[in-house]
Design a protein around this motif. Structure first.
Motif, PDB file in Angstrom:
ATOM      1  N   PRO A   1       0.872  -0.891   0.040  1.00  0.00           N
ATOM      2  CA  PRO A   1      -0.174  -0.291  -0.194  1.00  0.00           C
ATOM      3  C   PRO A   1       0.574   1.156  -0.057  1.00  0.00           C
ATOM      4  N   GLY A   2       0.214   2.379  -0.896  1.00  0.00           N
ATOM      5  CA  GLY A   2       1.139   3.844  -0.813  1.00  0.00           C
ATOM      6  C   GLY A   2       0.004   4.433  -1.633  1.00  0.00           C
ATOM      7  N   GLN A   3       1.012   6.015  -1.390  1.00  0.00           N
ATOM      8  CA  GLN A   3       0.515   6.856  -2.565  1.00  0.00           C
ATOM      9  C   GLN A   3       0.614   6.237  -4.214  1.00  0.00           C
TER      10      GLN A   3
END
Length: 56
Positions: free
Chosen positions: A43-45
């Protein structure tokens, strides 16, 4: 109280020390294939393609 070993995350069979945390070479390879085919993601931008082009 005794701690129960966690099962193989792919097929839920008991883990084998040689292939930990998996039960076999097959399950280990299936997991690796998931990473290569983007079946898993960290998960991340989302990356901005314009920012990536500037870094090169």
């Amino acid at each position: 109280m005794t701690a129960r070993a966690k099962p193989c995350p792919i097929c839920k069979k008991p883990r084998e020390a040689e292939f930990a945390p998996f039960c076999s070479e097959r399950c280990r390879d299936r997991d690796l294939a998931q990473w290569f085919s983007d079946g898993y993601a960290v998960p991340g931008q989302p990356a901005n393609p314009e920012d990536l082009a500037r870094e090169e």
